[in-house]
Scaffold this motif. Structure first.
Motif, PDB file in Angstrom:
ATOM      1  N   ILE A 168       0.656  -1.429  -0.167  1.00  0.00           N
ATOM      2  CA  ILE A 168      -0.125  -0.041  -0.041  1.00  0.00           C
ATOM      3  C   ILE A 168       0.801   1.182   0.053  1.00  0.00           C
ATOM      4  O   ILE A 168       0.168   2.263  -0.363  1.00  0.00           O
ATOM      5  CB  ILE A 168      -0.998   0.029   1.260  1.00  0.00           C
ATOM      6  CG1 ILE A 168      -0.362  -0.117   2.596  1.00  0.00           C
ATOM      7  CG2 ILE A 168      -2.071  -0.984   1.358  1.00  0.00           C
ATOM      8  CD1 ILE A 168      -1.125   0.214   3.686  1.00  0.00           C
ATOM      9  N   ALA A 169       2.090   1.234   0.351  1.00  0.00           N
ATOM     10  CA  ALA A 169       3.033   2.308   0.363  1.00  0.00           C
ATOM     11  C   ALA A 169       4.484   1.637   0.364  1.00  0.00           C
ATOM     12  O   ALA A 169       4.560   0.602   0.375  1.00  0.00           O
ATOM     13  CB  ALA A 169       2.809   3.109   1.428  1.00  0.00           C
ATOM     14  N   LYS A 170       5.633   2.523   0.146  1.00  0.00           N
ATOM     15  CA  LYS A 170       6.780   2.103  -0.074  1.00  0.00           C
ATOM     16  C   LYS A 170       7.330   1.409   1.431  1.00  0.00           C
ATOM     17  O   LYS A 170       7.133   1.962   2.270  1.00  0.00           O
ATOM     18  CB  LYS A 170       7.837   3.324  -0.182  1.00  0.00           C
ATOM     19  CG  LYS A 170       9.329   2.740  -0.637  1.00  0.00           C
ATOM     20  CD  LYS A 170      10.015   4.110  -1.085  1.00  0.00           C
ATOM     21  CE  LYS A 170      11.480   3.546  -1.360  1.00  0.00           C
ATOM     22  NZ  LYS A 170      12.203   4.717  -1.673  1.00  0.00           N
ATOM     23  N   GLY A 221      -6.607  -8.738  10.746  1.00  0.00           N
ATOM     24  CA  GLY A 221      -6.118  -7.560   9.821  1.00  0.00           C
ATOM     25  C   GLY A 221      -4.493  -7.792  10.112  1.00  0.00           C
ATOM     26  O   GLY A 221      -4.226  -7.927  11.227  1.00  0.00           O
ATOM     27  N   ALA A 222      -3.815  -7.328   9.326  1.00  0.00           N
ATOM     28  CA  ALA A 222      -2.302  -7.287   9.389  1.00  0.00           C
ATOM     29  C   ALA A 222      -1.523  -6.249   8.533  1.00  0.00           C
ATOM     30  O   ALA A 222      -2.142  -5.656   7.752  1.00  0.00           O
ATOM     31  CB  ALA A 222      -1.633  -8.477   8.892  1.00  0.00           C
ATOM     32  N   LEU A 223      -0.395  -5.686   9.352  1.00  0.00           N
ATOM     33  CA  LEU A 223       0.732  -4.988   8.760  1.00  0.00           C
ATOM     34  C   LEU A 223       2.047  -5.454   8.823  1.00  0.00           C
ATOM     35  O   LEU A 223       2.351  -6.168   9.724  1.00  0.00           O
ATOM     36  CB  LEU A 223       0.480  -3.666   9.430  1.00  0.00           C
ATOM     37  CG  LEU A 223      -0.631  -2.609   9.255  1.00  0.00           C
ATOM     38  CD1 LEU A 223      -0.736  -1.544  10.321  1.00  0.00           C
ATOM     39  CD2 LEU A 223      -0.962  -2.145   7.921  1.00  0.00           C
ATOM     40  N   ALA A 224       2.769  -5.019   7.947  1.00  0.00           N
ATOM     41  CA  ALA A 224       4.100  -5.464   7.843  1.00  0.00           C
ATOM     42  C   ALA A 224       4.887  -4.254   7.265  1.00  0.00           C
ATOM     43  O   ALA A 224       4.515  -3.667   6.153  1.00  0.00           O
ATOM     44  CB  ALA A 224       4.539  -6.929   6.986  1.00  0.00           C
ATOM     45  N   TYR A 225       5.959  -4.123   7.729  1.00  0.00           N
ATOM     46  CA  TYR A 225       7.011  -3.102   7.300  1.00  0.00           C
ATOM     47  C   TYR A 225       8.376  -3.420   7.219  1.00  0.00           C
ATOM     48  O   TYR A 225       9.059  -4.438   8.097  1.00  0.00           O
ATOM     49  CB  TYR A 225       6.955  -1.905   8.303  1.00  0.00           C
ATOM     50  CG  TYR A 225       7.836  -0.564   7.903  1.00  0.00           C
ATOM     51  CD1 TYR A 225       7.563   0.342   6.827  1.00  0.00           C
ATOM     52  CD2 TYR A 225       8.913  -0.567   8.331  1.00  0.00           C
ATOM     53  CE1 TYR A 225       8.225   1.428   6.689  1.00  0.00           C
ATOM     54  CE2 TYR A 225       9.738   0.670   8.048  1.00  0.00           C
ATOM     55  CZ  TYR A 225       9.416   1.546   7.002  1.00  0.00           C
ATOM     56  OH  TYR A 225      10.133   2.432   6.692  1.00  0.00           O
ATOM     57  N   ARG A 226       9.172  -2.891   6.176  1.00  0.00           N
ATOM     58  CA  ARG A 226      10.386  -3.411   5.905  1.00  0.00           C
ATOM     59  C   ARG A 226      11.433  -2.183   5.680  1.00  0.00           C
ATOM     60  O   ARG A 226      11.135  -1.490   4.739  1.00  0.00           O
ATOM     61  CB  ARG A 226      10.647  -4.357   4.521  1.00  0.00           C
ATOM     62  CG  ARG A 226      12.040  -4.870   4.339  1.00  0.00           C
ATOM     63  CD  ARG A 226      11.984  -6.008   3.480  1.00  0.00           C
ATOM     64  NE  ARG A 226      13.082  -6.438   2.856  1.00  0.00           N
ATOM     65  CZ  ARG A 226      13.749  -7.387   3.500  1.00  0.00           C
ATOM     66  NH1 ARG A 226      13.392  -8.188   4.378  1.00  0.00           N
ATOM     67  NH2 ARG A 226      14.756  -7.968   2.961  1.00  0.00           N
TER      68      ARG A 226
END
Length: 433
Positions: A168-170, A221-226
């Motif tokens: 959904i975004a960088k 529901g989940a989020l992940a960031y790298r």
């Protein structure tokens, strides 16, 4: 495209076989309450070998269903099948009992739908109920007449999940997952009077038989960031929220008079097709990891779930809130080596500790486990045009469950998982010079 149809047909057939076979991992009194033993291994065999670490550990070659946001990294069609087995020793101050069993564990298929969207569907166990134990005593005021109470239960709940991972975004991914839970559980409680002087008291027992059907949905529901770091290292963060929801519950309760040979003398329906609901609790998971993008991953997970909120109809659960902490690592010496097979083998290890929903003698039952595992590549390195990669995955765990008291019930277990992963770029069109 024919390959996809063929694989989907095979997936559907295997799913029906898995659903028809109730997961049975041996007698466990720890599964007597609530919905039984809840499956903690919701990721792949890779995750299991790392101590069930997976909420913040992305991987393109495996279907990470622990965190649906990480499905984004499945940029090739991926099919996985897993088998599970367990051997255990139950012990208390009276004696020991050994048991072992196994079954198909999970099936999953992931497909990239675009550069920013991948999806997965799969089938896995949600919980397992399998117990049998006996308690004996005497009738108050009559020391010559003994009572024997027997308790048995068997069944399971299965989970069909459908997850999506989006960019959904960088560097930021969003994940959503919907699961359909279904299953049947049968419990029996029997009571019998035993008197050596009067054989008629020993011939008959009173049994309460309860059969419960469950079905309903669960959502996550989940989020992940790298975040890239220095020297080609990366930091990964992930979180998953499980929404509390109700399962449709239909119960049939029968009171029976039986002889010792299980011949039924009479039945009395205490309730038939009584419809209620069972409340599934909310839960939260957090995960983080660091990796060098190729050969080394180190991760940690924390999870908590409010099982004290579980309700079956209007009855309180008598369960406790749970938590689990796990750490794990994976090392592959050289994933692209062409000279040494063992340089492409993946080596894993992990450790987990937590509290289960069950209490014994007023103390919550602990679960401590040590994990390790391997990935064995099948064939050579992936090559164009399809870049097909096949992997044999092995995971092992040694663990113990108990409340810390030396004379209380304890369970020492050894678990093994065997899985196959197949990856292929089936949607790449070959170029003609």
């Amino acid at each position: 495209m024919y390959k996809i149809y063929r694989l989907l047909s095979g997936f559907a057939l295997a799913a029906m076989v898995t659903s028809a076979q109730a997961q049975n991992l041996g007698n466990s009194p720890f599964s007597a309450s609530g919905l039984g033993d809840i499956n903690e291994s919701t990721g792949s065999v890779r995750s299991f070998g790392m101590g069930n670490v997976g909420v913040g550990t992305p991987a393109s070659a495996y279907i990470n269903s622990s965190n649906p946001a990480l499905l984004y990294y499945n940029n090739r069609v991926t099919f996985e099948l897993g088998l599970g087995g367990q051997a255990k020793v139950l012990s208390d101050e009276v004696g020991k009992q050994r048991d072992a069993d196994g079954s198909l564990n999970y099936l999953a298929l992931a497909v990239p739908l675009s550069k920013r969207w991948s999806t997965a569907v799969g089938l896995r166990p949600y919980s397992t109920i399998n117990y049998e134990y006996i308690s004996e005593g005497t009738v108050t005021g009559d020391q010559t007449t003994k009572t024997r109470n027997t308790y048995t239960g068997n069944g399971n709940l299965s989970e069909v999940f459908f997850g999506h991972g989006f960019r959904i975004a960088k560097r930021l991914n969003l994940g959503v997952s919907a699961s359909y839970l279904f299953g049947v559980v049968e419990r029996e409680a029997g009571s019998q009077l035993i008197n050596e002087a009067d054989a008629s008291l020993s011939a008959e027992q009173l049994v309460i038989n309860q059969r419960t059907n469950y079905n309903g949905f669960q959502f996550k529901g989940a989020l992940a960031y790298r975040q890239p770091l220095k020297n080609k290292w990366n930091l990964n963060l992930g979180t998953v929220y499980t929404v509390g929801n109700d399962l449709n519950t239909k119960q049939r309760t029968v009171q029976e008079r039986r002889l010792s040979n299980d011949l039924v003398l009479g039945q009395n329906y205490l309730g038939d097709s009584i419809k209620t609901t069972s409340r599934l609790p909310q839960g939260i998971q957090f995960g983080l990891s660091v990796d060098n993008g190729q050969s080394l991953v180190i991760g940690a997970d924390f999870s908590a779930q409010k099982w004290s909120e579980f309700r079956s109809g209007v009855s309180p659960s008598n369960l406790a809130d749970t938590y689990r902490v796990a750490v794990g690592a994976e090392f592959i010496p050289n994933p692209v080596s062409v000279n040494s097979y063992f340089q492409r083998v993946g080596y894993r290890a992990g450790f987990g500790v937590g509290k289960t929903p069950l209490e014994l003698n007023g103390k919550q039952v602990n679960d401590i486990s040590l994990h390790w595992g391997f990935t064995l590549p099948i064939g050579g390195s992936p090559r164009p045009p399809e870049y097909t990669q096949s992997l044999l995955n092995l995971g092992f765990a040694l663990g113990r469950r108990g409340n810390g008291e030396s004379n209380a019930l304890k369970e020492n277990y050894f678990r093994i998982q065997l899985g196959f992963s197949i990856n292929s770029n089936w949607f790449i069109k070959p170029k003609i010079d």
